[in-house]
Design a protein around this motif. Structure first.
Motif, PDB file in Angstrom:
ATOM      1  N   ALA A 209      -9.208   2.402   1.046  1.00  0.00           N
ATOM      2  CA  ALA A 209      -8.748   3.693   1.545  1.00  0.00           C
ATOM      3  C   ALA A 209      -9.892   4.405   2.249  1.00  0.00           C
ATOM      4  N   LYS A 210      -9.562   5.128   3.296  1.00  0.00           N
ATOM      5  CA  LYS A 210     -10.607   5.853   4.023  1.00  0.00           C
ATOM      6  C   LYS A 210     -10.717   7.299   3.557  1.00  0.00           C
ATOM      7  N   TYR A 211     -10.018   7.620   2.477  1.00  0.00           N
ATOM      8  CA  TYR A 211     -10.066   8.980   1.927  1.00  0.00           C
ATOM      9  C   TYR A 211     -10.822   8.964   0.602  1.00  0.00           C
ATOM     10  N   PRO A 212     -11.682   9.956   0.361  1.00  0.00           N
ATOM     11  CA  PRO A 212     -12.489   9.979  -0.867  1.00  0.00           C
ATOM     12  C   PRO A 212     -11.632   9.952  -2.126  1.00  0.00           C
ATOM     13  N   ARG A 213     -12.041   9.113  -3.076  1.00  0.00           N
ATOM     14  CA  ARG A 213     -11.437   9.025  -4.401  1.00  0.00           C
ATOM     15  C   ARG A 213      -9.969   8.577  -4.369  1.00  0.00           C
ATOM     16  N   VAL A 214      -9.575   7.870  -3.333  1.00  0.00           N
ATOM     17  CA  VAL A 214      -8.220   7.319  -3.235  1.00  0.00           C
ATOM     18  C   VAL A 214      -8.307   5.801  -3.374  1.00  0.00           C
TER      19      VAL A 214
ATOM     20  N   HIS B   2      -3.494   5.971  -5.338  1.00  0.00           N
ATOM     21  CA  HIS B   2      -3.765   6.985  -6.361  1.00  0.00           C
ATOM     22  C   HIS B   2      -5.010   7.777  -5.989  1.00  0.00           C
ATOM     23  N   TRP B   3      -4.991   9.048  -6.323  1.00  0.00           N
ATOM     24  CA  TRP B   3      -6.174   9.901  -6.163  1.00  0.00           C
ATOM     25  C   TRP B   3      -6.743  10.181  -7.551  1.00  0.00           C
ATOM     26  N   VAL B   4      -8.032   9.983  -7.725  1.00  0.00           N
ATOM     27  CA  VAL B   4      -8.687  10.240  -9.000  1.00  0.00           C
ATOM     28  C   VAL B   4      -9.241  11.662  -8.973  1.00  0.00           C
ATOM     29  N   GLU B   5      -8.638  12.526  -9.757  1.00  0.00           N
ATOM     30  CA  GLU B   5      -9.044  13.933  -9.798  1.00  0.00           C
ATOM     31  C   GLU B   5     -10.471  14.019 -10.333  1.00  0.00           C
ATOM     32  N   PRO B   6     -11.394  14.648  -9.600  1.00  0.00           N
ATOM     33  CA  PRO B   6     -12.827  14.611  -9.938  1.00  0.00           C
ATOM     34  C   PRO B   6     -13.182  15.181 -11.305  1.00  0.00           C
ATOM     35  N   ARG B   7     -12.528  16.263 -11.709  1.00  0.00           N
ATOM     36  CA  ARG B   7     -12.948  16.940 -12.929  1.00  0.00           C
ATOM     37  C   ARG B   7     -12.509  16.207 -14.184  1.00  0.00           C
ATOM     38  N   THR B   8     -11.264  15.725 -14.203  1.00  0.00           N
ATOM     39  CA  THR B   8     -10.730  15.087 -15.402  1.00  0.00           C
ATOM     40  C   THR B   8     -10.754  13.570 -15.336  1.00  0.00           C
ATOM     41  N   GLY B   9     -10.886  13.016 -14.121  1.00  0.00           N
ATOM     42  CA  GLY B   9     -10.839  11.571 -13.971  1.00  0.00           C
ATOM     43  C   GLY B   9      -9.431  11.008 -14.057  1.00  0.00           C
ATOM     44  N   LYS B  10      -8.434  11.876 -14.012  1.00  0.00           N
ATOM     45  CA  LYS B  10      -7.034  11.454 -14.122  1.00  0.00           C
ATOM     46  C   LYS B  10      -6.569  10.794 -12.824  1.00  0.00           C
ATOM     47  N   TRP B  11      -5.862   9.660 -12.964  1.00  0.00           N
ATOM     48  CA  TRP B  11      -5.304   8.962 -11.805  1.00  0.00           C
ATOM     49  C   TRP B  11      -3.946   9.570 -11.477  1.00  0.00           C
ATOM     50  N   ILE B  12      -3.805  10.076 -10.265  1.00  0.00           N
ATOM     51  CA  ILE B  12      -2.568  10.735  -9.850  1.00  0.00           C
ATOM     52  C   ILE B  12      -1.922   9.922  -8.723  1.00  0.00           C
ATOM     53  N   ARG B  13      -0.710   9.468  -8.969  1.00  0.00           N
ATOM     54  CA  ARG B  13      -0.019   8.645  -7.978  1.00  0.00           C
ATOM     55  C   ARG B  13       0.355   9.488  -6.757  1.00  0.00           C
TER      56      ARG B  13
ATOM     57  N   ASP C 178       4.301   3.121   2.128  1.00  0.00           N
ATOM     58  CA  ASP C 178       4.674   4.386   2.764  1.00  0.00           C
ATOM     59  C   ASP C 178       3.750   4.689   3.938  1.00  0.00           C
ATOM     60  N   SER C 179       4.186   5.610   4.772  1.00  0.00           N
ATOM     61  CA  SER C 179       3.403   5.948   5.962  1.00  0.00           C
ATOM     62  C   SER C 179       2.117   6.690   5.596  1.00  0.00           C
ATOM     63  N   GLU C 180       1.160   6.635   6.509  1.00  0.00           N
ATOM     64  CA  GLU C 180      -0.105   7.344   6.266  1.00  0.00           C
ATOM     65  C   GLU C 180       0.113   8.848   6.256  1.00  0.00           C
ATOM     66  N   THR C 181       1.104   9.289   7.008  1.00  0.00           N
ATOM     67  CA  THR C 181       1.420  10.721   6.999  1.00  0.00           C
ATOM     68  C   THR C 181       1.795  11.186   5.605  1.00  0.00           C
ATOM     69  N   MET C 182       2.600  10.378   4.928  1.00  0.00           N
ATOM     70  CA  MET C 182       2.997  10.743   3.557  1.00  0.00           C
ATOM     71  C   MET C 182       1.789  10.758   2.639  1.00  0.00           C
ATOM     72  N   LEU C 183       0.908   9.773   2.791  1.00  0.00           N
ATOM     73  CA  LEU C 183      -0.298   9.727   1.966  1.00  0.00           C
ATOM     74  C   LEU C 183      -1.127  10.985   2.161  1.00  0.00           C
ATOM     75  N   VAL C 184      -1.338  11.373   3.407  1.00  0.00           N
ATOM     76  CA  VAL C 184      -2.158  12.555   3.696  1.00  0.00           C
ATOM     77  C   VAL C 184      -1.512  13.815   3.126  1.00  0.00           C
ATOM     78  N   GLU C 185      -0.203  13.939   3.272  1.00  0.00           N
ATOM     79  CA  GLU C 185       0.504  15.130   2.775  1.00  0.00           C
ATOM     80  C   GLU C 185       0.434  15.208   1.256  1.00  0.00           C
ATOM     81  N   ARG C 186       0.639  14.049   0.593  1.00  0.00           N
ATOM     82  CA  ARG C 186       0.591  14.044  -0.871  1.00  0.00           C
ATOM     83  C   ARG C 186      -0.818  14.323  -1.370  1.00  0.00           C
ATOM     84  N   LEU C 187      -1.826  13.756  -0.693  1.00  0.00           N
ATOM     85  CA  LEU C 187      -3.213  13.984  -1.089  1.00  0.00           C
ATOM     86  C   LEU C 187      -3.573  15.459  -0.943  1.00  0.00           C
ATOM     87  N   ALA C 188      -3.146  16.068   0.165  1.00  0.00           N
ATOM     88  CA  ALA C 188      -3.431  17.488   0.383  1.00  0.00           C
ATOM     89  C   ALA C 188      -2.755  18.347  -0.673  1.00  0.00           C
TER      90      ALA C 188
END
Length: 362
Positions: A7-12, A20-31, A37-47
């Motif tokens: 992934a070209k996005y940090p912590r993804v 999945h994005w790994v939340e920095p403070r808790t280390g929780k993996w969030i789907r 799915d499209s990259e647009t969806m990934l960016v929107e969900r990550l944001a």
């Protein structure tokens, strides 16, 4: 996107066919979304997830310490909302240093942040008291400022669920009826209704807290002794008072109904009241089921809650002739004053006092 290895996005990261994005403070993996799915969806969900976890910057050491306290102690707390208290306190005191906090700081924050919400003030004081005691133990400060914070007690609720309203809500657990915009009436059965009705019935018949019924296991039902063993979760770390509640015919009938809903017999640590997948219900699930039932019978405006079932049970038992000592035992209270808080005055007393005006002839 499926062919991308990195992934070209940090912590993804990729995991189980999804990003999945790994939340920095808790280390929780969030789907976030599926790999396909499209990259647009990934960016929107990550944001969206980043925004959800965003916090205003702070300058003090109190919020990082609260974060550490929550991570180390959340496994000791059964209440799912407990970690959220850390978020509220951390944001409120983000510019403060633990060593500088005085009782007045805590008092002012509680009364301004939760003005008019006495119950929440007490909840947050309890959380902060635990946090500051941990700070004392860790040698980060010498005293616990919460010990000097005095708060008003919330007035006991005077709301009593009438028999007719209770029967209506209980029946509404099983089915729903609504009218469409075209004027057509739709009726149906609630799949979880029969089990939720058993939950409500056990709350009433045992006069226990809804949490005890929600977490009740078959191993607590002692057939040999003819009782249900209850150790209230609210007091297990304080008074430790337990109660063995007799399995009377009414309770037995509810347990039989629960067994009839199961395809296979459930024993041991399996929850008595459970969801369709066999797991114990969460507090939100039973509360939502109750609230939806009150809405179906147009009783939502009366403010009836699941917790009020216990008060109704104790009040009804008193009216049936049981004395306060028997009710105290049933409720697993350490003293009768606590039990009296639950009792609701249902009959308006009639005063029969006759006086005469002083100095005037009869």
């Amino acid at each position: 996107m499926a062919e991308r290895k990195k992934a070209k996005y940090p912590r993804v990261y990729q995991k189980h066919g999804a990003w999945h994005w790994v939340e920095p403070r808790t280390g929780k993996w969030i789907r976030l979304c599926a790999l396909t799915d499209s990259e647009t969806m990934l960016v929107e969900r990550l944001a969206a997830e980043r925004k959800r976890f965003e916090r205003p910057e702070g300058t003090g050491d109190m919020r990082p310490l609260i974060d550490s306290y929550v991570l180390k102690h959340k496994h000791l707390h059964k209440e799912k909302a407990w970690p959220s208290y850390g978020k509220y306190a951390g944001t409120g005191f983000r510019n403060a240093n633990v060593a500088d906090i005085e009782p007045g700081d805590v008092n002012n924050w509680l009364k301004i942040k939760y003005a008019g919400k006495l119950s929440m003030q007490r909840v947050m004081r309890a959380f902060l008291s635990g946090f500051f005691q941990w700070c004392v133990d860790e040698r980060k400060r010498k005293t616990n400022p919460c010990k000097e914070v005095k708060l008003k007690k919330p007035k006991p609720s005077k709301v009593y669920i009438t028999d007719d309203d209770f029967a209506a809500i209980r029946a509404a657990m099983l089915s729903y009826t609504y009218t469409t915009g075209a004027g057509k009436t739709i009726t149906g059965r609630v799949n979880t209704g029969p089990m939720m009705q058993c939950f409500v019935d056990l709350c009433y018949l045992t006069a226990q807290r809804s949490t005890e019924i929600r977490l009740l296991k078959w191993s607590q039902i002692d057939r040999a002794a003819g009782v249900i063993h209850f150790v209230p979760t609210k007091t297990e770390d304080s008074s430790g008072i337990a109660v063995d509640f007799t399995i009377n015919p009414e309770i037995e009938a509810v347990l039989d109904r629960v067994r009839s809903l199961d395809a296979q017999p459930r024993i041991g640590d399996a929850p008595v009241i459970h969801a369709l997948d066999g797991t114990a219900y969460g507090a939100t699930a039973v509360r939502s089921a109750w609230d939806r039932a009150t809405e179906r019978v147009s009783l939502a405006d009366k403010g009836y809650t699941v917790k009020m079932i216990r008060a109704k049970a104790l009040t009804d038992a008193e009216r049936a002739g049981y004395d306060i000592k028997a009710l105290q035992i049933a409720a697993a209270h350490s003293d009768t004053k606590t039990t009296e808080i639950y009792l609701k005055q249902r009959d308006v007393p009639v005063a029969d006092v006759r006086l005469r005006i002083p100095g005037r002839a009869a």
